[in-house]
Design a protein around this motif. Structure first.
Motif, short mmCIF file in Angstrom:
data_model
loop_
_atom_site.label_atom_id
_atom_site.label_comp_id
_atom_site.label_asym_id
_atom_site.label_seq_id
_atom_site.Cartn_x
_atom_site.Cartn_y
_atom_site.Cartn_z
N VAL A 204 0.86 -1.19 0.00
CA VAL A 204 0.00 0.00 0.00
C VAL A 204 0.89 1.23 0.00
CG1 VAL A 204 -1.89 1.23 1.12
CG2 VAL A 204 -1.75 -1.27 1.32
N ALA A 205 0.82 1.98 -1.10
CA ALA A 205 1.68 3.15 -1.26
C ALA A 205 1.10 4.04 -2.34
CB ALA A 205 3.09 2.71 -1.65
N GLY A 206 1.64 5.25 -2.43
CA GLY A 206 1.18 6.18 -3.45
C GLY A 206 1.93 7.48 -3.30
N GLY A 207 1.36 8.51 -3.94
CA GLY A 207 2.09 9.77 -3.92
C GLY A 207 1.21 10.93 -3.51
N MET B 100 6.06 13.92 -0.46
CA MET B 100 5.72 13.60 -1.86
C MET B 100 5.05 12.24 -2.03
SD MET B 100 6.79 16.27 -3.35
CE MET B 100 6.63 15.75 -5.05
N ILE B 101 5.43 11.29 -1.18
CA ILE B 101 4.88 9.93 -1.32
C ILE B 101 4.50 9.38 0.06
CG2 ILE B 101 6.15 9.34 -3.43
CD1 ILE B 101 8.04 7.65 -1.64
N TYR B 102 3.69 8.31 0.02
CA TYR B 102 3.43 7.61 1.27
C TYR B 102 3.60 6.11 1.04
CZ TYR B 102 -1.10 5.70 -0.18
OH TYR B 102 -2.09 4.99 -0.81
N GLN B 103 3.83 5.42 2.14
CA GLN B 103 4.05 3.99 2.09
C GLN B 103 3.62 3.45 3.45
OE1 GLN B 103 8.18 3.19 1.42
NE2 GLN B 103 7.72 1.86 -0.30
N SER C 29 -2.96 11.90 2.68
CA SER C 29 -3.08 13.33 2.46
C SER C 29 -2.22 13.77 1.28
CB SER C 29 -2.65 14.09 3.72
OG SER C 29 -1.30 13.81 4.04
N HIS C 30 -2.68 14.84 0.66
CA HIS C 30 -1.87 15.60 -0.30
C HIS C 30 -1.64 16.95 0.36
CE1 HIS C 30 -2.98 13.27 -4.24
NE2 HIS C 30 -2.15 12.60 -3.46
N GLU D 135 3.24 13.71 4.09
CA GLU D 135 1.96 13.08 3.83
C GLU D 135 1.68 12.10 4.97
OE1 GLU D 135 1.40 11.28 -0.02
OE2 GLU D 135 1.88 13.12 -1.09
N THR E 132 1.11 8.65 -9.41
CA THR E 132 1.72 7.66 -8.51
C THR E 132 0.64 6.87 -7.77
OG1 THR E 132 3.48 9.26 -8.19
CG2 THR E 132 3.49 7.38 -6.72
N ASP E 133 -0.41 7.58 -7.34
CA ASP E 133 -1.53 6.89 -6.69
C ASP E 133 -2.16 5.87 -7.64
OD1 ASP E 133 -1.29 8.35 -4.33
OD2 ASP E 133 -2.59 9.96 -5.08
#
Lengths: 91, 141
Positions: free
Chosen positions: A88-91, B53-56, B82-83, B25, B93-94
């Protein structure tokens, strides 16, 4: 060794909707091989053709990530819970 | 339009977790019936990427959330993040990492003074926005 494999929601459609599958196997690789033999639709979604784990999944034996053990050669104790987790990841 | 229902309490927890994560984020998992539209509770997690910039999400956190969900007869049904400086809309990326067509993908934009919460279904590269219903919440989401 009898183990239970918990599937992430995204893969359940390839496994007839099952959330948990009971299987036998001495190593993670063996268990996953049997999982795919039972549900061929899972082929390529967990272990890739080159024999490595798919980058979008993480596999835990009880509380441990197999990437930090012996990967697909990690032995599975009898009664272990194997969890296939989505990345689970994204930007 | 599909719907995602959140209690006011869950909504506030989610927004507070996102504000608390600034300047990075923030993220977490939604727990409830998979494929359903009502969130039972959220499982706030650290952003393992510690980035603006990113999340994980650490798989260990996903495992913990999954076990908690199972104990309640639920599943992980989506994810929020969040953005910090952009719209509450999935980034490329999402999109590239949205794997589950049954999940709700919630975006919390902190760009403006008032947080904006929107939710989406993402399947086969197509984004479908859904209505976010929060009973008892005053004003626009």
């Amino acid at each position: 060794m009898a183990v239970e494999v918990r599937l992430p929601t995204v893969l359940r459609t390839h496994a007839g909707g099952a959330s948990v599958v009971s299987l036998d196997g001495a190593t993670i690789g063996e268990v996953l091989g049997k999982l795919v033999a039972e549900y061929p639709g899972l082929a390529g979604h967990v272990v890739q053709e080159d024999g490595t784990l798919h980058k979008f999944v993480n596999i835990y034996v009880d509380d441990d990530d197999v990437r930090y053990l012996n990967g697909l050669d990690t032995p599975v104790p009898d009664g272990a819970e194997i969890s296939i987790l989505p990345a689970v990841a994204g930007g | 339009m599909p719907v995602l229902r959140l209690s006011k309490d869950i909504y506030m927890q989610m927004v507070a977790h996102c504000l608390g994560g600034l300047p990075d984020e923030a993220c977490g998992l939604l727990v409830g019936p998979y494929g359903g539209d009502e969130v039972d509770h959220i499982f706030a997690t650290p952003n393992a990427a510690a980035s603006a910039m990113i999340y994980q999400i650490d798989p260990r956190e996903i495992l913990r959330a999954d076990r908690q969900a199972q104990a309640l007869g639920f599943d992980i049904m989506g994810v929020f993040h969040s953005h910090t400086h952009t719209d509450a809309y999935p980034s490329p990326t999402d999109m590239a990492q949205a794997l589950d067509p049954g999940w709700h993908y919630v975006l919390v934009s902190l760009r403006d003074s008032h947080p904006v919460v929107r939710s989406y279904l993402i399947a086969d590269g197509a984004i479908t926005e859904e209505t976010v219903e929060v009973p008892g919440l005053e004003g626009p989401g």
